[in-house]
Design a protein around this motif. Structure first.
Motif, PDB file in Angstrom:
ATOM      1  N   MET A 122       0.848  -1.168   0.000  1.00 48.22           N
ATOM      2  CA  MET A 122       0.000   0.000   0.000  1.00 48.22           C
ATOM      3  C   MET A 122       0.894   1.230   0.000  1.00 48.22           C
ATOM      4  SD  MET A 122      -2.748   1.188   2.843  1.00 48.22           S
ATOM      5  CE  MET A 122      -4.065   0.214   2.184  1.00 48.22           C
ATOM      6  N   ASP A 123       0.610   2.180  -0.857  1.00 49.77           N
ATOM      7  CA  ASP A 123       1.412   3.379  -0.972  1.00 49.77           C
ATOM      8  C   ASP A 123       0.839   4.440  -0.036  1.00 49.77           C
ATOM      9  OD1 ASP A 123       3.270   5.170  -1.756  1.00 49.77           O
ATOM     10  OD2 ASP A 123       2.563   5.374  -3.814  1.00 49.77           O
ATOM     11  N   TYR A 124       1.580   4.726   1.029  1.00 48.46           N
ATOM     12  CA  TYR A 124       1.105   5.652   2.047  1.00 48.46           C
ATOM     13  C   TYR A 124       1.061   7.098   1.546  1.00 48.46           C
ATOM     14  CZ  TYR A 124       1.629   1.769   5.228  1.00 48.46           C
ATOM     15  OH  TYR A 124       1.510   0.559   5.844  1.00 48.46           O
ATOM     16  N   SER A 125       1.900   7.439   0.596  1.00 45.21           N
ATOM     17  CA  SER A 125       1.898   8.806   0.095  1.00 45.21           C
ATOM     18  C   SER A 125       0.572   9.120  -0.606  1.00 45.21           C
ATOM     19  CB  SER A 125       3.073   9.029  -0.847  1.00 45.21           C
ATOM     20  OG  SER A 125       3.000   8.147  -1.943  1.00 45.21           O
ATOM     21  N   ILE A 126      -0.029   8.135  -1.239  1.00 42.27           N
ATOM     22  CA  ILE A 126      -1.332   8.343  -1.877  1.00 42.27           C
ATOM     23  C   ILE A 126      -2.390   8.607  -0.811  1.00 42.27           C
ATOM     24  CG2 ILE A 126      -3.154   7.252  -3.231  1.00 42.27           C
ATOM     25  CD1 ILE A 126      -0.964   5.789  -4.778  1.00 42.27           C
ATOM     26  N   ILE A 127      -2.326   7.826   0.275  1.00 45.33           N
ATOM     27  CA  ILE A 127      -3.297   8.008   1.358  1.00 45.33           C
ATOM     28  C   ILE A 127      -3.152   9.399   1.964  1.00 45.33           C
ATOM     29  CG2 ILE A 127      -3.958   7.214   3.661  1.00 45.33           C
ATOM     30  CD1 ILE A 127      -3.164   4.392   2.746  1.00 45.33           C
ATOM     31  N   VAL A 128      -1.900   9.806   2.209  1.00 46.61           N
ATOM     32  CA  VAL A 128      -1.666  11.129   2.797  1.00 46.61           C
ATOM     33  C   VAL A 128      -2.140  12.216   1.842  1.00 46.61           C
ATOM     34  CG1 VAL A 128       0.128  12.725   3.558  1.00 46.61           C
ATOM     35  CG2 VAL A 128       0.206  10.342   4.276  1.00 46.61           C
ATOM     36  N   SER A 129      -1.912  12.039   0.560  1.00 49.76           N
ATOM     37  CA  SER A 129      -2.354  13.033  -0.424  1.00 49.76           C
ATOM     38  C   SER A 129      -3.876  13.142  -0.443  1.00 49.76           C
ATOM     39  CB  SER A 129      -1.850  12.661  -1.815  1.00 49.76           C
ATOM     40  OG  SER A 129      -0.455  12.637  -1.828  1.00 49.76           O
ATOM     41  N   VAL A 130      -4.562  12.001  -0.389  1.00 49.74           N
ATOM     42  CA  VAL A 130      -6.030  12.012  -0.374  1.00 49.74           C
ATOM     43  C   VAL A 130      -6.536  12.709   0.886  1.00 49.74           C
ATOM     44  CG1 VAL A 130      -8.074  10.532  -0.210  1.00 49.74           C
ATOM     45  CG2 VAL A 130      -6.285   9.996  -1.854  1.00 49.74           C
ATOM     46  N   VAL A 131      -5.897  12.420   2.018  1.00 47.35           N
ATOM     47  CA  VAL A 131      -6.292  13.075   3.271  1.00 47.35           C
ATOM     48  C   VAL A 131      -6.060  14.581   3.167  1.00 47.35           C
ATOM     49  CG1 VAL A 131      -5.716  13.298   5.720  1.00 47.35           C
ATOM     50  CG2 VAL A 131      -5.972  11.039   4.708  1.00 47.35           C
ATOM     51  N   ALA A 132      -4.928  14.990   2.583  1.00 54.84           N
ATOM     52  CA  ALA A 132      -4.627  16.411   2.431  1.00 54.84           C
ATOM     53  C   ALA A 132      -5.668  17.095   1.547  1.00 54.84           C
ATOM     54  CB  ALA A 132      -3.228  16.596   1.853  1.00 54.84           C
ATOM     55  N   VAL A 133      -6.042  16.429   0.455  1.00 53.15           N
ATOM     56  CA  VAL A 133      -7.076  16.996  -0.425  1.00 53.15           C
ATOM     57  C   VAL A 133      -8.400  17.101   0.332  1.00 53.15           C
ATOM     58  CG1 VAL A 133      -8.462  16.534  -2.485  1.00 53.15           C
ATOM     59  CG2 VAL A 133      -5.989  16.270  -2.572  1.00 53.15           C
ATOM     60  N   GLY A 134      -8.715  16.080   1.115  1.00 50.13           N
ATOM     61  CA  GLY A 134      -9.957  16.110   1.902  1.00 50.13           C
ATOM     62  C   GLY A 134      -9.944  17.246   2.911  1.00 50.13           C
ATOM     63  N   VAL A 135      -8.829  17.424   3.607  1.00 50.45           N
ATOM     64  CA  VAL A 135      -8.725  18.514   4.584  1.00 50.45           C
ATOM     65  C   VAL A 135      -8.830  19.862   3.882  1.00 50.45           C
ATOM     66  CG1 VAL A 135      -7.126  19.659   6.180  1.00 50.45           C
ATOM     67  CG2 VAL A 135      -7.438  17.186   6.288  1.00 50.45           C
ATOM     68  N   SER A 136      -8.191  19.980   2.735  1.00 55.00           N
ATOM     69  CA  SER A 136      -8.261  21.230   1.973  1.00 55.00           C
ATOM     70  C   SER A 136      -9.698  21.513   1.535  1.00 55.00           C
ATOM     71  CB  SER A 136      -7.355  21.157   0.747  1.00 55.00           C
ATOM     72  OG  SER A 136      -6.023  20.980   1.138  1.00 55.00           O
ATOM     73  N   ALA A 137     -10.399  20.485   1.064  1.00 54.55           N
ATOM     74  CA  ALA A 137     -11.778  20.672   0.621  1.00 54.55           C
ATOM     75  C   ALA A 137     -12.671  21.085   1.785  1.00 54.55           C
ATOM     76  CB  ALA A 137     -12.306  19.392  -0.027  1.00 54.55           C
ATOM     77  N   VAL A 138     -12.503  20.436   2.926  1.00 48.35           N
ATOM     78  CA  VAL A 138     -13.312  20.778   4.104  1.00 48.35           C
ATOM     79  C   VAL A 138     -13.027  22.205   4.536  1.00 48.35           C
ATOM     80  CG1 VAL A 138     -13.634  20.271   6.569  1.00 48.35           C
ATOM     81  CG2 VAL A 138     -13.610  18.409   4.900  1.00 48.35           C
ATOM     82  N   SER A 139     -11.748  22.571   4.556  1.00 49.25           N
ATOM     83  CA  SER A 139     -11.406  23.933   4.975  1.00 49.25           C
ATOM     84  C   SER A 139     -11.946  24.957   3.975  1.00 49.25           C
ATOM     85  CB  SER A 139      -9.902  24.085   5.147  1.00 49.25           C
ATOM     86  OG  SER A 139      -9.241  23.916   3.917  1.00 49.25           O
ATOM     87  N   LEU A 140     -11.938  24.636   2.681  1.00 52.44           N
ATOM     88  CA  LEU A 140     -12.474  25.545   1.670  1.00 52.44           C
ATOM     89  C   LEU A 140     -13.978  25.738   1.869  1.00 52.44           C
ATOM     90  CD1 LEU A 140     -12.093  27.143  -1.004  1.00 52.44           C
ATOM     91  CD2 LEU A 140     -12.701  25.020  -2.181  1.00 52.44           C
ATOM     92  N   PHE A 141     -14.716  24.639   2.010  1.00 53.14           N
ATOM     93  CA  PHE A 141     -16.158  24.752   2.207  1.00 53.14           C
ATOM     94  C   PHE A 141     -16.493  25.421   3.529  1.00 53.14           C
ATOM     95  CE2 PHE A 141     -16.273  21.031  -0.803  1.00 53.14           C
ATOM     96  CZ  PHE A 141     -16.743  21.776  -1.867  1.00 53.14           C
ATOM     97  N   TYR A 142     -15.664  25.197   4.537  1.00 53.20           N
ATOM     98  CA  TYR A 142     -15.881  25.845   5.830  1.00 53.20           C
ATOM     99  C   TYR A 142     -15.678  27.347   5.693  1.00 53.20           C
ATOM    100  CZ  TYR A 142     -15.299  27.089  10.744  1.00 53.20           C
ATOM    101  OH  TYR A 142     -15.421  27.678  11.974  1.00 53.20           O
ATOM    102  N   GLY A 143     -14.630  27.744   4.952  1.00 46.02           N
ATOM    103  CA  GLY A 143     -14.357  29.172   4.750  1.00 46.02           C
ATOM    104  C   GLY A 143     -15.424  29.846   3.906  1.00 46.02           C
ATOM    105  N   ILE A 144     -15.946  29.143   2.905  1.00 50.77           N
ATOM    106  CA  ILE A 144     -16.993  29.716   2.055  1.00 50.77           C
ATOM    107  C   ILE A 144     -18.298  29.841   2.835  1.00 50.77           C
ATOM    108  CG2 ILE A 144     -18.455  29.241   0.040  1.00 50.77           C
ATOM    109  CD1 ILE A 144     -16.008  28.013  -1.295  1.00 50.77           C
ATOM    110  N   GLY A 145     -18.561  28.884   3.693  1.00 50.05           N
ATOM    111  CA  GLY A 145     -19.828  28.874   4.425  1.00 50.05           C
ATOM    112  C   GLY A 145     -19.893  29.874   5.568  1.00 50.05           C
ATOM    113  N   ARG A 146     -18.779  30.411   5.987  1.00 47.16           N
ATOM    114  CA  ARG A 146     -18.794  31.364   7.098  1.00 47.16           C
ATOM    115  C   ARG A 146     -19.246  32.730   6.618  1.00 47.16           C
ATOM    116  NH1 ARG A 146     -13.044  30.533   9.830  1.00 47.16           N
ATOM    117  NH2 ARG A 146     -12.832  32.526   8.785  1.00 47.16           N
ATOM    118  N   ASP A 147     -20.000  33.414   7.468  1.00 45.74           N
ATOM    119  CA  ASP A 147     -20.481  34.749   7.124  1.00 45.74           C
ATOM    120  C   ASP A 147     -19.521  35.832   7.577  1.00 45.74           C
ATOM    121  OD1 ASP A 147     -23.885  33.787   7.879  1.00 45.74           O
ATOM    122  OD2 ASP A 147     -22.786  33.750   5.983  1.00 45.74           O
TER     123      ASP A 147
END
Length: 104
Positions: free
Chosen positions: A1-26
């Motif tokens: 199992m390639d751990y760098s792929i897992i870390v990259s997917v997690v990083a993309v997920g964290v980035s997406a959550v932070s983006l949607f969180y930032g957009i959703g804030r007033d």
């Protein structure tokens, strides 16, 4: 199992959550939250680099292991051949001894 792929997917997920969180804030973005997110991204990137180094080390170790396994197999074959040749010579020496005993 390639751990760098897992870390990259997690990083993309964290980035997406932070983006949607930032957009959703007033309210205006909180600099403290931004620094935490930046720190999280930096930590994730650092972990990804470390996992890449570990994966590279594991590949190197696997190559060395395969090489040593092949060398060990070759040595066992050579020892087996030497033992076989020694047995053949013992048989030949015994036959020569019998011939010499009959001749004398």
């Amino acid at each position: 199992m390639d751990y760098s792929i897992i870390v990259s997917v997690v990083a993309v997920g964290v980035s997406a959550v932070s983006l949607f969180y930032g957009i959703g804030r007033d309210t205006k973005p909180d600099p403290q939250q931004d620094s935490k997110i930046d720190q999280l991204i930096a930590t994730t990137t650092d972990m990804s680099h470390k996992l890449d180094k570990i994966a590279e080390w594991q590949r190197d170790a696997a190559g060395i292991h395969a090489s040593h396994s092949e060398q060990i197999k070759t040595l066992f074959n050579r020892v087996g051949n030497l033992e076989s040749r020694m047995e053949d010579r013992q048989v030949i020496n015994a036959a020569i001894q019998k011939i010499l005993e009959r001749m004398s």
